[in-house]
Scaffold this motif. Structure first.
Motif, PDB file in Angstrom:
ATOM      1  N   GLN A 358     -50.871  29.038 -48.025  1.00 35.56           N
ATOM      2  CA  GLN A 358     -50.384  27.012 -48.081  1.00 35.56           C
ATOM      3  C   GLN A 358     -50.835  26.819 -47.293  1.00 35.56           C
ATOM      4  OE1 GLN A 358     -49.758  24.969 -50.396  1.00 35.56           O
ATOM      5  NE2 GLN A 358     -48.662  26.476 -51.876  1.00 35.56           N
ATOM      6  N   THR A 359     -52.279  26.271 -47.265  1.00 32.33           N
ATOM      7  CA  THR A 359     -52.913  25.476 -45.900  1.00 32.33           C
ATOM      8  C   THR A 359     -51.592  24.770 -44.615  1.00 32.33           C
ATOM      9  OG1 THR A 359     -52.853  23.323 -46.680  1.00 32.33           O
ATOM     10  CG2 THR A 359     -54.608  24.704 -47.230  1.00 32.33           C
ATOM     11  N   ARG A 362     -50.485  21.443 -45.823  1.00 34.31           N
ATOM     12  CA  ARG A 362     -49.428  20.921 -46.704  1.00 34.31           C
ATOM     13  C   ARG A 362     -48.353  21.585 -46.143  1.00 34.31           C
ATOM     14  NH1 ARG A 362     -46.323  19.775 -49.597  1.00 34.31           N
ATOM     15  NH2 ARG A 362     -45.970  20.381 -51.761  1.00 34.31           N
ATOM     16  N   TYR A 363     -47.870  22.284 -44.943  1.00 32.89           N
ATOM     17  CA  TYR A 363     -46.995  22.495 -44.642  1.00 32.89           C
ATOM     18  C   TYR A 363     -46.606  20.825 -43.723  1.00 32.89           C
ATOM     19  CZ  TYR A 363     -45.940  26.886 -45.679  1.00 32.89           C
ATOM     20  OH  TYR A 363     -45.849  28.432 -46.529  1.00 32.89           O
TER      21      TYR A 363
END
Length: 691
Positions: A358-359, A362-363
């Protein structure tokens, strides 16, 4: 920026204040606060309210501002310890005995001087600073020029009322409710008799409320308050509904934040629609702009009520936090949150290598979702491996854990221990002196001639010629100066200081803490009845400050006087009680200024009782005293008390013959002989305890 301090008479009102932009709120707990008829907060509710406010960056000032009896002191000190432990930002206090005990026993608890202390000039502010108070709620009667003078000459923070009800009398110096019905404003139960029908010189008609002042509204003058040195503006209204608190708080919040004239005008109309007593005035900030005859009205619409309620229906008050997310493969994930000086970190699951990475954005986006917490993300930094993987449920758990820890850090508590209240030692005086307070030279001459040991002159106007004339009568006796409750103008204080420094004066009677400095150089320094000594700890506190003798409160009963009376104290045994201290003159308002010299007229209530008005002319206008309809006389009873150091008789409208008669009675009673009380007199609170 000036702090905005809003009232919170209930939990709903507190939420309304916080959600509409208050920087701080003030409210009372379960005991010892001056609005005992507000909803107030029990101990659990108080802790919850403090935590709610601190979570949202709002300070909490708790009112601990009633006068106390000896039997209440220990409980009040323990309650102050409770407030300290639970994280109250300050306690607002009036009772000088309690102030002294808190400063000695609980130095961790910040104290603010209640407006009930009657501090209205530089010396009073300096005395509060010496006592260890951090902020002073100034009397509403102080004009902007004097506020600026105080600010420029002392570092103590100054708080001023900017909106709401104006009391007719100086706060802390009103006994009207007490004498009329045993409900004491000094103890939080004022029945507001000034809001009832009252006429000047005759029975009031249906719509005559000649002691009911209009409300204050300074929303258009906040810049002037700031320039004068006010650091905190206070909104009155702990007895008002939550919607009122919401509307008024939002109005002043927007005004402080730079609202334009059109917006301020709209806010003012909304405030007056919600509650209006007299259309709003600038009070005493620019001189006397007050007016009486005002009754409360409301033109609040259903839409205004709903709009006000909606303003605090949702929790929109958020504190901005800085966040930092750390995710390294093979290590536990960490999320740090920082708010001011509070830093917390939550540790979560071990970060796994990602099969489908995930990028970082995103986190970070997931971590920022602070939801229904009182926080909002001001910014987030991330240190995340490109191949790091953590389930979003784990990120959510990390965020919840960090938020909970930050909340816990904002629910701060103090460690303190008030200890035990020390027992006081008292003993009878060796000899009881007779002190007469005279308003005229004829009364002073009669008092000296009748055998008074001390005569205190409190003339209609303070000129040295009056004291020179009185000194000619004294012989071997003492001539004192008795000061009025309010000496606002420093020019008036300078004039009085010249009298004190003339060498004519043997002692002085102060009417508030600031006046100690005026009489400090005199051989005899007395705290007068208006200084509200209701317990032995207050007596001791005044002695520690530099007073030689303390006159006990007029609100005490025989048993209460008996517990305190003795060496270093005085008891008032005769005289009309000064029920109110007026800076707004009803005679001037309704009849025009008549350059009165002494008695100016009378107020008449619905029952036909007549309350004389008498003035003291000062450099900045008159101070008008509303006297009781009857004199209090316990001359024949004071022998039932342990020997006080002095008994005091006060004379206003009495002829010289009456002065001689009552002093002769006091001397006879002192010698143990039976005497009769004055005709048409009251016993005051001798047998009537105040609530």
């Amino acid at each position: 920026m000036m702090e905005l301090l809003s009232p919170a008479g209930s939990r709903e009102a507190l939420i309304a204040a916080v959600q509409n932009g208050a920087d701080a709120v003030y409210f009372g707990g379960s005991m010892f606060n001056a609005r005992r008829f507000a909803a107030n907060f029990d101990d659990h509710g108080l802790i919850s309210a403090i935590d709610y406010c601190h979570e949202r960056g709002v300070k909490v000032n708790i009112t601990l501002n009633t006068l106390l009896l000896d039997k209440e002191i220990s409980k009040a000190l323990k309650y102050a310890e409770f407030l300290c432990r639970t994280g109250a930002d300050a306690a607002i206090v009036q009772d000088m005995g309690l102030v002294s005990l808190i400063r000695k026993n609980i130095p961790e608890l910040p104290l603010h001087a209640s407006t009930q202390m009657g501090i209205h000039e530089l010396n009073g502010a300096r005395e509060a600073e010496k006592l260890g108070l951090e902020q002073v709620v100034l009397s509403r009667e102080v004009p902007l020029g004097e506020i600026e003078y105080i600010h420029n000459n002392t570092p103590i923070a100054l708080e001023a009322f900017a909106h709401g009800a104006l009391c007719m009398s100086f706060s802390g110096a009103c006994l009207l409710s007490s004498m009329a019905g045993e409900r004491s404003g000094n103890r939080g139960t004022c029945a507001q008799p000034c809001r009832k029908r009252m006429g000047l010189d005759y029975m009031p008609g249906r719509d005559e409320y000649d002691l009911s002042l209009g409300d204050l509204c300074m929303i258009e003058h906040l810049a002037e308050l700031k320039q004068a040195g006010v650091s905190c503006i206070k909104l009155e209204g702990r007895m008002k509904r939550a919607e009122y608190v919401a509307v008024v708080t939002r109005a002043y919040r927007d005004a402080l934040d730079g609202a334009d004239k059109a917006e301020i005008s709209r806010h003012k109309k909304r405030m007056l629609d919600m509650f209006d007593r007299g259309g709003g005035c600038t009070g005493y900030f620019y001189g006397d702009n007050a007016h009486t005859g005002c009754i409360a009205v409301s033109d609040r619409s259903k839409e205004l009520i709903e709009e006000a309620a909606n303003s605090y229906a949702k929790d929109t008050r958020k504190q901005p936090v800085d966040m930092e997310l750390y995710m390294r493969v093979g290590e536990a994930a960490r999320l740090a949150m920082r708010l001011g000086g509070d830093n917390v970190e939550a540790v979560g699951d071990v970060v796994q290598p990602a099969q489908k990475p995930q990028t970082a954005e995103r986190y970070m986006e997931q971590a920022r979702k602070l939801g229904d917490t009182p926080f909002i993300c001001a910014g987030i930094r991330a240190d995340i491996d490109e191949k790091a993987f953590l389930p979003m449920s784990a990120v959510n758990a990390l965020r919840r854990d960090a938020s909970a820890k930050l909340l816990e850090s904002l629910h701060w508590r103090r460690s303190c221990d008030s200890g035990d209240v020390p027992k006081l030692k008292k003993q009878p005086a060796e000899h009881t002196r007779i002190t007469a307070i005279a308003s005229t030279l004829d009364q002073a001459k009669a008092a000296f001639g009748a055998g008074a040991d001390e005569v205190a002159l409190e003339p209609w106007e303070f000129h040295i010629a009056a004291f020179e004339a009185a000194a000619a009568f004294k012989g071997s006796k003492k001539l004192l100066i008795s000061l009025p409750v309010a000496i606002i103008s420093h020019k008036e204080a300078e004039k009085i200081m010249k009298i004190i420094g003339s060498g004519l004066i043997d002692g002085g009677i102060a009417a508030n803490v600031g006046q100690l400095e005026l009489i400090r150089s005199l051989p005899l320094r007395i705290a007068g009845t208006q200084m509200n000594a209701m317990n032995g700890y207050t007596v001791q506190a005044y002695k520690d400050m530099g007073f030689d003798r303390v006159t006990l409160s007029l609100e005490l009963t025989k048993p209460q006087l008996r517990d305190i009376s003795g060496a270093g104290t005085a008891v008032s045994v005769y005289g009309r009680a000064q029920l109110m201290q007026l800076r707004h003159c009803p005679v001037k308002e309704y009849k025009g200024c008549r350059s009165c010299d002494g008695f100016t007229g009378k107020m008449v209530d619905e029952g036909g009782r007549e309350f004389p008005l008498c003035n003291v002319r000062q450099e900045d206008g008159c101070l008008v005293r509303l006297l009781n309809c009857l004199p209090t006389d316990i001359t024949d009873l004071y022998g039932e008390l342990p020997e006080p150091e002095a008994v005091q008789l006060a004379f206003y409208d009495e002829a010289p013959e009456k002065v001689r008669e009552r002093i002769a009675a006091a001397m006879a009673a002192r010698d143990g002989r039976k005497v009769s009380p004055a005709k048409n007199a009251t016993r005051g609170h001798w047998n009537r305890a105040v609530d």
